[in-house]
Every structure is written in C-alpha cells, then in structure tokens.
Design a protein around this motif. Sequence first.
Motif, PDB file in Angstrom:
ATOM      1  N   ASP A  15       0.900  -1.227  -0.176  1.00 37.91           N
ATOM      2  CA  ASP A  15      -0.058   0.017  -0.087  1.00 37.91           C
ATOM      3  C   ASP A  15       0.813   1.157   0.043  1.00 37.91           C
ATOM      4  O   ASP A  15       0.632   2.110  -0.738  1.00 37.91           O
ATOM      5  CB  ASP A  15      -0.917   0.232   1.111  1.00 37.91           C
ATOM      6  CG  ASP A  15      -1.810  -1.152   1.111  1.00 37.91           C
ATOM      7  OD1 ASP A  15      -2.089  -1.608   0.002  1.00 37.91           O
ATOM      8  OD2 ASP A  15      -2.398  -1.389   2.320  1.00 37.91           O
ATOM      9  N   LEU A  18       2.334   1.718  -3.457  1.00 32.14           N
ATOM     10  CA  LEU A  18       1.297   2.148  -4.478  1.00 32.14           C
ATOM     11  C   LEU A  18       1.188   3.794  -4.082  1.00 32.14           C
ATOM     12  O   LEU A  18       0.985   4.288  -5.123  1.00 32.14           O
ATOM     13  CB  LEU A  18      -0.068   1.414  -4.141  1.00 32.14           C
ATOM     14  CG  LEU A  18      -1.095   1.589  -5.134  1.00 32.14           C
ATOM     15  CD1 LEU A  18      -0.974   1.530  -6.283  1.00 32.14           C
ATOM     16  CD2 LEU A  18      -2.471   1.137  -4.404  1.00 32.14           C
ATOM     17  N   GLY A  19       0.978   4.099  -2.902  1.00 30.97           N
ATOM     18  CA  GLY A  19       0.853   5.506  -2.797  1.00 30.97           C
ATOM     19  C   GLY A  19       2.177   6.139  -3.359  1.00 30.97           C
ATOM     20  O   GLY A  19       1.852   7.097  -3.942  1.00 30.97           O
ATOM     21  N   THR A 244      -6.617   2.991   2.231  1.00 26.84           N
ATOM     22  CA  THR A 244      -6.453   4.375   1.607  1.00 26.84           C
ATOM     23  C   THR A 244      -5.638   5.339   2.630  1.00 26.84           C
ATOM     24  O   THR A 244      -4.876   6.117   1.971  1.00 26.84           O
ATOM     25  CB  THR A 244      -7.777   4.976   1.550  1.00 26.84           C
ATOM     26  OG1 THR A 244      -8.434   4.910   2.664  1.00 26.84           O
ATOM     27  CG2 THR A 244      -8.546   4.044   0.447  1.00 26.84           C
ATOM     28  N   ILE A 247      -2.190   4.343   1.732  1.00 23.77           N
ATOM     29  CA  ILE A 247      -1.551   4.806   0.118  1.00 23.77           C
ATOM     30  C   ILE A 247      -1.470   6.381   0.648  1.00 23.77           C
ATOM     31  O   ILE A 247      -0.309   6.882   0.017  1.00 23.77           O
ATOM     32  CB  ILE A 247      -2.814   4.537  -0.658  1.00 23.77           C
ATOM     33  CG1 ILE A 247      -2.988   3.010  -0.990  1.00 23.77           C
ATOM     34  CG2 ILE A 247      -2.645   5.501  -2.050  1.00 23.77           C
ATOM     35  CD1 ILE A 247      -4.091   2.804  -1.900  1.00 23.77           C
TER      36      ILE A 247
END
Length: 767
Positions: A15, A18-19, A244, A247
């Motif tokens: 994650d 991905l961020g 989220t 991220i």
Amino acid sequence: MNGITALGRLAWLDDLVLGVRLSVSGGRSGWLRLTLITAGVGLGVGMLLVLAATPTAVSAREQRRADRALGASAEQAGPGTLLSQTTQTQFHDEVIRGRILRPEGDRAPAPPGITRLPAAGEMFVSPALAVLLDGPGGEVLRERWSARVAGVITPPGLSGPDEVYFYLGSKTLTTEDGAARAASFGGGGTPTTDATIVILAVIGTAIMVLPVLVFLTTAVRFGSASRERQLAAIRLVGADSRMTHRIAAGDALIGALLGLGVGGLVFLVLRGTVGGLLPADFSPYAADLRPVPALLALILLAVPTGAVLATLSALRRVVIEPLGVVRQSGVRRRRLWWRLIPPGIGVALLYPLLGGLTGDVGDGTRGQLAAGAILLLAGVVVLLPWLVQAVVRHLGGGSVAWQLGIRRLQLDSDAAVRSVSGIAVSVAGLIAVQGLLATSIAATSGTQPPADRFQAVVYTNGADGKGWGAALTGTEGVEEVRTAGYGYLRATPQNEIGVSVRVGDCDALRQFAPLPSCTEGDSFRAVMPGWESPTLPSGTVAAFHGVDEKAPVSRWKVPADLHTVTLYSSESAPMSFLATPAALGARPDLRGLETDAYLMRLDRADPDAIERVRTTMTRLDPAAPLQLFADRRIGDQLADGRQVAQGCAVLLLLFIGASMLVNVTEQLRERRRLLAVLAAFGTRRRTLSASVLYQVAVPAAVGLLLAVLIGSSLSAVLLAVTQAPITFDWPAIATMTATVAAMVLAVTAAGLPLLFRLLRAPELRNE
C-alpha cells in the motif's frame, strides 16, 4: 499463522509503494502537487539544516580562538619563549585586532595560521585586512604600522573569513609595555558569555525553528483535495479505508523524502550566502557549517515521520467513499482552555528568572529560558485558530467581495490560519529580540559624551604620557589638544587610598559628565550606575594630593551645595568628584597632578583626521585606550547582535514569503471549479480578487495583533531577565508590522495571475 502475518506486512508495504507510485505517476496534476510538496518541505529542511549547523560553526570559531590564545605564562625568558601584546585599533567602521610579537629565542612558537613569527618591521594580515590595506584610503592605514606585509594568515588562525586581524613583529616590546611571556599557544579557556547574548541566541533559534515547523506541517497538505479524489477512485475498485490511509501515507512519504534531497541543495546554497548577512565577528567559514550529527539524524527521521502523521491527522475529518469525498459538516467550535496551557507553562518557566541573570548562564537556565520562550511563542500558533474563528463569527454585511471572503472563513478558516501562523510567530519573536536589542543599545549609546567641542580622547591608562601632547598636537587634522588629570583627597594621613577627583577646565569636564552649568571654581559630586562611589561628606577638610603622595597640592573643604552629576561611560576609571583647578587651588596647567587624558578637537573637514590620531597612538602606545565621542560603537557585541538579527529576519521573511505564495497558489487551485462557476455567473474579476485578499488579510490582521501582544509581553519578560528598563519601541514595532503586512499583500497580489487563469471556462470540467 506466521504466513498470514507476513502477508499482512507485505500488504501494508504494498500500500505504501502504491501511494508512492500514484504520487510520481499521477499525470500533470500529480506532478504539480508532488512538486509543491517537495519544494515546501525542501525550503523547511534547508532552514532546519542551517540551524542544525550553527552549533558546529560556533564551536569551530571558538576553538580557533582558543588555539591562538597564549598558553601558560612563562616566568623566565628562554629560547622557546616569546612576548605578546594584544592590541586593537579601528579604521572607519572596521575594528582591527591583532598581536604584537617578539621572539626571545630561536625556538619561539608561531601562532596558528602563520608558518613563522614576523620579524621586526613585518606583519602577517588576514585576507580582510589585506583588502582594507589595498582599498580606498589604504595608504592612511598602511602608515599606522609602517611594516611590510610578509604574508596572509590562513584559516586556522582566524575566527572567520571576514575577521580583520594581524600579527606584527617587534624588537622593542618588553614586559614593561604590558606584554605577556609565554612558551606556547592554545591556552584559551571556556569563554564566559553575557546573559543578553545567551538570551538573543536562544530566542533567535526559537523564532527561526517555529515558523519552519509550522510551514512543514502545511507543506505536506498541499494538493490534499486532489489526493482525496484519487483515493475515492481507489475505494471504487475495492480498497478499504485503512488501505487508503496507508496509500496516503506513502504519497506523503515520497514528497517528504524528495523534500529532504531538495533541502540539502537549499542548505548548500544558503551555506554560501549566510556569511554575507552577518558581521565579521560572526561570519563562518562555509566548511564550518556542518549539521550536528544528532540533529541531522533527528531531521532525517522527524521530517518523513511528521509528514505521515500530518497527513493521517488531516484525514480524520474526511470520509473517503467510493463515489466521492465527504467532509464533516458544520462549523466546529474550537475550545479555548487547552490552548492556554502552552503559554501558561511558558510564563511559569520564565517567572522565576524575572529577578535577572548574573554571571555565566548554565545549561539548566538556558534550557528553562528556551523552553519558556518557545512555549510562549507557541501560544501564537495554538491561540490564532480560536481567535480567528471568534472574530469572523461576528463579521457580516458589506460588499459582495467581503461577504464571499468572510463566509469562506466562517465555513473553514484552517487553510488561511495555517498560511499566517508562521508569520505571526515570526513577528512575535522578532519584536521580542528587537526590543531587547534596542533597549540594550540605547542604554550604552545614550551615555556618550557630546562631540561639539572635542571629538576624541586618549587615556594613558597608567603609561608614561611624556611627549604625547606634542605628538598629538603635531598630528595632521588635530586642531587643539586639552589635558585633564586627577588627584586624591585624603581626610586623614592614614587614608592611603583616598577619594579620586577628576580635574580639568569646564570644557574638559563636560566630556566626563553632563554639567548643569560650569565656571572656573566649580566642583561636582559624581556617581555612576553600578559603581559604589567612595566619597566625603560635605564640610570635610581633606588634603589634595597629586603626583607627590607626601606633599599635598592644597587643602580642600567639600562644599555643602555640590551638584551631583552622573558620569558618562568612559575608558578611564570613574571618579568621585569633578573639579576645576581653581576649586582645588591647583595650577591651570595641572602641573603636579597625574595627567591621564588628552582631549582633541579635530578638523571636521578632514575625514582621515581620527585615523591619523590612531596612527600616532599606535606608535606611542598601541595599548592606550582611544575613545571617540558620540561613537555608535559599531564593533560592539550588541550592535553585531542587531545585525545578526536583521540578517536572520531577512532570511525568515524570504522563507515565509515563498511559503505563503505556494500556500495561496495551492488554495486557489483547490477552489478552481468554484471560482470558475462564480465567473461563469458574471462575478467580476475585481470582486473575486478582493474576496481572496479578504480571506488572507483578516487572519493576517488578527495574527499580527496577537503577535504584537505576545511579542511585547515576551520582550518585557526578557528585559526584566536582563535587568534592563522595560520600554517598548512602538515606532519600530509599527514599522515591522507594516512591512510584514505589505509582504502579505504582495504575496496575495502575486497569486492573482493564477486566479485569472482559473476563471476560464475549461476549469468547469469535472471528473
């Protein structure tokens, strides 16, 4: 079970990655947001690195000064000893320091920075002094020593690149001239720093660090609206809220890491320019500006960690759903009670110090002072959001632009407050520092003798002044030389020390104290703040002695109606009485008294007259004190401290201006659709421009008002700590506040071109 745990950790790391990927590959909008975050963090990190390098630079400077100090004194001359006399002179506004050296053997040590001792008639000079010698008027300065420049002092022998310093060889120097004998260099001990200088350093560091920290927390929030829309799209394809958040943490982390790299480049640029803003005694070598390893590690860890925490904190009031972003509605009433805790603790820490600091200031006191000042200044940051909300809640009516701006602040003032918090805390700190400096400088410069009758005086300081009067009279540019002397009053023969009396005509006595009126035959009782004056009661009959301690010059009865005058600060010792020769029955030419002061009237049309006097005194006695009346004491530590404060203020204002411009730009970009809709419905550009100005001007005005209040309070506390009179320089405070207000308006105006571009119809598009 271990496999599931490992997968969970890998998913957490995925994650974050991905961020990072979304941040660096988010298209034009993503790149712009990443650039803003990187630039903002880079500016802040650059300033933090400069501050982290300051202790290293100061330590290196003090170490070089200690290395060139004389070692342990030697009692007997030998092949490895030398004589050294410290001397100081001045050329225009430049203070020139140096040593006169005479080797007593062929193995005498050389000081750091030169490879050999200068021979008689030779001198080694610092690069800054070499520039003065070769510059305009250098021929007048070269006459002062009549010595050949044999070389340049290298950095190990100088405190900094701009220090004006020299080593002069001599073959006539003796211990009777005040010279010290030593066999080595490097005997400098730990210097004792004045309490005022310590306070200035502590508060200066605080006012530099706090705005940077405020801006760093703001910089990582640049582009938060576009990032939240991006996270909503990720929720649409199956991510949960925790994912989220991770991220978003990765997105903030890459901006902070890139900002660290940019901050390093900013530091390299600032390292080469900081010295130009500082006086010679504080100017560091660029190589000395190296961040302290512990502080460097703290910055490298704290900035990315703080960026992630600030991002997660900003997401607490945001609900990211698959179909959009929902912010918590309603105006949140801020609570006041907890905001009073930091300044309250700061006041509690500073209160015990109000009695004043004496002697050397220990680490514990410095820590207490720093913590109290920082917490009091932090009160600006924590109180400003509540105060802005309380003010705008009661505002309304007015023009359309006013209503647009105020309504925006009533709904959400967080962004506007963040943009002015750094300004407010900086102004508060600068007011405190400038108040302390102004009062301290006024306390010294305000006691200067007048310069209408005489412009300078030279004191023998215990030396034999034979021939000085003739030499000074024959100096070009000297129009008149007047002498003053002293003697002692002894009420009884057993009173061996006596009470000192300054003797001279009325013109001479006016250079030692402000006299109400004076005619020949007058006398005055003298006092000086901080000096316990030995005196004689009125009506006492005392013998007045001069050079001959056994045979008195006269007998004097202390008058009953003597005026009491306050002595000027002087290079000579204070006296208990001032008297004209006729009052004491002495000769007008002061024969029989100790003549120690030669007052000079100079040719005002000759700007080099005082320089020629200094040259004459360098030849007569390099250690003789020379006082220039009405001198502003440019070389004084406090004047240098003011220049340091001004240099830091320039850097700080440039930094704040740049950060505000980035902040205003980001706020306009986040509201581009709303602005485009208003323009599409016919709202004039002038109205929208004024609304943007109100959104910045109202919080700025409230912040400046709070800054003046807290800054003045802190200034009063610091003046009490240094036992100085508590006064406020309101014109200077008004000037500083007006300057910062003008900067706020200029930064806002600089964002108007972007505003006009965002009012175009294509900005109405939405995804």
